[in-house]
Design an enzyme around this catalytic site. Structure first.
Site, PDB file in Angstrom:
ATOM      1  N   LYS A   1     -13.216   1.439  -1.887  1.00 28.49           N
ATOM      2  CA  LYS A   1     -14.138   1.682  -0.777  1.00 28.49           C
ATOM      3  C   LYS A   1     -15.350   2.464  -1.264  1.00 28.49           C
ATOM      4  O   LYS A   1     -16.494   2.139  -0.941  1.00 28.49           O
ATOM      5  CB  LYS A   1     -13.435   2.498   0.330  1.00 28.49           C
ATOM      6  CG  LYS A   1     -12.416   1.727   1.150  1.00 28.49           C
ATOM      7  CD  LYS A   1     -11.931   2.585   2.330  1.00 28.49           C
ATOM      8  CE  LYS A   1     -10.892   1.861   3.161  1.00 28.49           C
ATOM      9  NZ  LYS A   1     -10.450   2.591   4.358  1.00 28.49           N
TER      10      LYS A   1
ATOM     11  N   HIS B   1       8.334 -26.428   0.943  1.00 30.11           N
ATOM     12  CA  HIS B   1       7.736 -27.587   0.273  1.00 30.11           C
ATOM     13  C   HIS B   1       6.613 -27.175  -0.660  1.00 30.11           C
ATOM     14  O   HIS B   1       5.819 -27.999  -1.085  1.00 30.11           O
ATOM     15  CB  HIS B   1       7.249 -28.592   1.329  1.00 30.11           C
ATOM     16  CG  HIS B   1       8.399 -29.060   2.162  1.00 30.11           C
ATOM     17  ND1 HIS B   1       9.136 -30.172   1.851  1.00 30.11           N
ATOM     18  CD2 HIS B   1       8.983 -28.514   3.258  1.00 30.11           C
ATOM     19  CE1 HIS B   1      10.118 -30.302   2.733  1.00 30.11           C
ATOM     20  NE2 HIS B   1      10.040 -29.317   3.594  1.00 30.11           N
TER      21      HIS B   1
ATOM     22  N   GLU C   1       0.819  -1.214   0.000  1.00 29.69           N
ATOM     23  CA  GLU C   1       0.000   0.000   0.000  1.00 29.69           C
ATOM     24  C   GLU C   1       0.849   1.259   0.000  1.00 29.69           C
ATOM     25  O   GLU C   1       0.437   2.299  -0.496  1.00 29.69           O
ATOM     26  CB  GLU C   1      -0.938   0.019   1.219  1.00 29.69           C
ATOM     27  CG  GLU C   1      -2.297  -0.531   0.868  1.00 29.69           C
ATOM     28  CD  GLU C   1      -3.352  -0.326   1.956  1.00 29.69           C
ATOM     29  OE1 GLU C   1      -4.289  -1.110   1.938  1.00 29.69           O
ATOM     30  OE2 GLU C   1      -3.242   0.577   2.795  1.00 29.69           O
TER      31      GLU C   1
HETATM   32  O1  PA5 Z   1      -3.223   1.426   5.732  1.00 28.60           O
HETATM   33  C1  PA5 Z   1      -4.326   1.849   5.510  1.00 28.60           C
HETATM   34  O2  PA5 Z   1      -4.594   3.061   5.504  1.00 28.60           O
HETATM   35  C2  PA5 Z   1      -5.481   0.897   5.238  1.00 28.60           C
HETATM   36  O3  PA5 Z   1      -5.067  -0.404   5.122  1.00 28.60           O
HETATM   37  C3  PA5 Z   1      -6.501   0.983   6.362  1.00 28.60           C
HETATM   38  O4  PA5 Z   1      -5.897   0.608   7.577  1.00 28.60           O
HETATM   39  C4  PA5 Z   1      -7.707   0.098   6.080  1.00 28.60           C
HETATM   40  O5  PA5 Z   1      -8.246   0.413   4.838  1.00 28.60           O
HETATM   41  C5  PA5 Z   1      -8.770   0.278   7.166  1.00 28.60           C
HETATM   42  O6  PA5 Z   1      -9.130   1.620   7.248  1.00 28.60           O
HETATM   43  P1  PA5 Z   1      -9.887   2.208   8.499  1.00 28.60           P
HETATM   44  O7  PA5 Z   1      -9.019   2.058   9.700  1.00 28.60           O
HETATM   45  O8  PA5 Z   1     -10.151   3.630   8.163  1.00 28.60           O
HETATM   46  O9  PA5 Z   1     -11.159   1.419   8.659  1.00 28.60           O
END
Ligand code: PA5
Length: 455
Positions: free
Chosen positions: A429, A315, A286
């Site tokens: 989202k 394995h 990410e």
């Molecule tokens: O790293 C990030 O920003 C994302 O992976 C969020 O943690 C994830 O989308 C969850 O978001 P939120 O904490 O707003 O529900």
């Protein structure tokens, strides 16, 4: 203490043409400048670098302990969250609790159950087996809106309310942004205990906020050790590149990305560290998978993290790793001393092909397999480096997690991209909201319908 961890670089240069010492000298200034630039921006909320201060943040831990104190006599904690709002906690609990904590009768600390998917079978299955009278729910969402987490919250709220009536409000802890999103005002209105995710810390960098700390405290993890280890990594961050393991690892990751190693295989040789690979994969993917750089030029940056476990995946995947395309960099994590150093007994004295194991421990076998794999890969010109932890404990895990965050941030700087946003995730989202009929998304819903996209 500094020797607890070291970066073993002996296999770093096996790929033809890479002169590690020369590259390190050539990049030293750039790496040190990147570290300085990151530290210089850490107090700007909009830069999302607040995680660099978390290892020293005793106030947050105190606040978490105060909330946790109300629930220490409970049996179970359900954590609702996804991505950065769950993977850090999962990593800490699975690394540092007894491997079969939830089955132990004399356990110290709550059983912690993470719900990080919208699989109805798993959610209803969990609520079927737990007792709502002795269970606390921690709903974690920085944005306070994420569909997966909110839907699981709705299911848990109904479950608690049905069993406890109005008392249910004391059984849900909301961890969210101090101001933004719908979860904060909702929690305040209903009267849930709340904890904050600082605005300057993004989800995948939030493990040392209340996001990771509340499950850790209730699971009776050594959180002071975790933060101490993280602080040690942070303290080393501005050291010269020549003796800075975080900058050197970042350089290896960056250089091999430039040299066509499109995958980073993260392979801990420890079942306790299995989920560290998942946490790293999210952090890396990410943060570094970006369409444009900071100047807006199209770059489509990022290498693909692959989560694996030694020896299990020897394995299933090592055949490909050794003989398949040379497009991967391997990161191994070795544990020098496993907790119990369990011996392998000689239960078959008449079987020479088994009794050679007598007197050895499972830990020795694990590390022999790691050495064998790393060398077999080096022999096939596949580059790797290794982190060695003296043991799996809070301090070592905290150190490695903070280091991996620092490495990711430095690679982001070297690539010239913003490592702290996630526009690709946000679009998914928003499209989900439209498909599920959330108010405010009607126009997008109509466009999706016209294009024939359905839930
Ligand atoms: O790293 C990030 O920003 C994302 O992976 C969020 O943690 C994830 O989308 C969850 O978001 P939120 O904490 O707003 O529900």
């Amino acid at each position: 203490m500094l020797n607890l961890h070291y970066l073993q670089k002996s296999n770093i240069g096996v790929d033809q043409g890479l002169e590690w010492d020369t590259e390190l000298k050539a990049y030293a200034q750039k790496l040190e400048d990147a570290a300085k630039a990151l530290v210089a921006r850490k107090d700007l909320e909009s830069e999302y670098l607040g995680w660099m201060d978390l290892p020293y943040d005793t106030e947050t831990l105190e606040g978490v302990r105060q909330v946790a104190a109300q629930f220490e006599h409970f049996t179970d904690l359900i954590v609702l969250g996804i991505g950065g709002s769950s993977l850090g906690g999962i990593t800490i609990l699975s690394a540092l609790q007894h491997p079969y904590h939830n089955l132990k009768s004399d356990r110290d600390g709550l059983r912690v159950h993470f719900v990080d998917n919208v699989d109805g079978d798993v959610i209803s299955g969990l609520l079927e087996v737990l007792d709502p009278k002795t269970t606390v729910v921690n709903v974690i969402s920085k944005s306070g809106t994420t569909t997966e987490t909110m839907s699981a919250y709705l299911a848990c709220k109904v479950w608690l309310e049905a069993a406890l009536g109005a008392e249910f409000t004391g059984r849900i802890v909301a961890t969210t942004d101090p101001k933004k999103g719908i979860l904060r005002p909702l929690a305040e209105k209903v009267g849930y205990p709340t904890l904050s995710v600082p605005p300057s810390v993004g989800g995948r960098f939030s493990v040392f906020t209340a996001v990771g700390l509340l499950p850790a405290v209730l699971g009776k993890i050594d959180v002071e050790g975790l933060l101490r280890g993280a602080a040690r990594a942070q303290d080393e961050f501005l050291e010269p590149a020549a003796k800075n393991p975080h900058l050197q690892a970042a350089l290896a990751l960056h250089l091999y990305g430039l040299r066509g190693k499109n995958m980073v295989v993260f392979m801990p040789y420890s079942s306790r560290l299995r989920f560290l690979a998942d946490w790293f994969a999210q952090l890396w993917a990410e943060s570094l998978g970006k369409a444009v750089d900071k100047n807006g030029s199209e770059v489509h940056s990022g290498t693909t993290p692959v989560k694996t476990l030694g020896t299990t995946d020897q394995h299933s995947q090592v055949q490909l790793y050794r003989e398949g395309p040379n497009d991967k960099l391997f990161i191994f994590v070795k544990v020098q001393n496993t907790g119990k150093n369990t011996p392998i007994p000689n239960a078959e004295p008449d079987q020479p092909d088994m009794n050679y194991l007598e007197g050895k421990t499972f830990g020795t076998l694990m590390n022999a397999e790691l050495a064998a794999t790393a060398n077999a890969l080096a022999d096939a010109q596949k580059p790797s480096f290794m982190w060695t932890l003296e043991r799996v404990d809070g301090e070592n895990l905290g150190y490695l997690m903070q280091s991996l965050m620092l490495q990711t941030a430095v690679v982001g700087e070297l690539l010239g991209i913003n490592a702290f946003d996630q526009p690709g995730v946000e679009l998914g989202k928003v499209l989900t909201y439209a498909l599920m009929g959330r108010p405010g998304y009607e126009k997008l819903a109509a466009e999706l319908e016209a294009a024939g996209v359905k839930a």
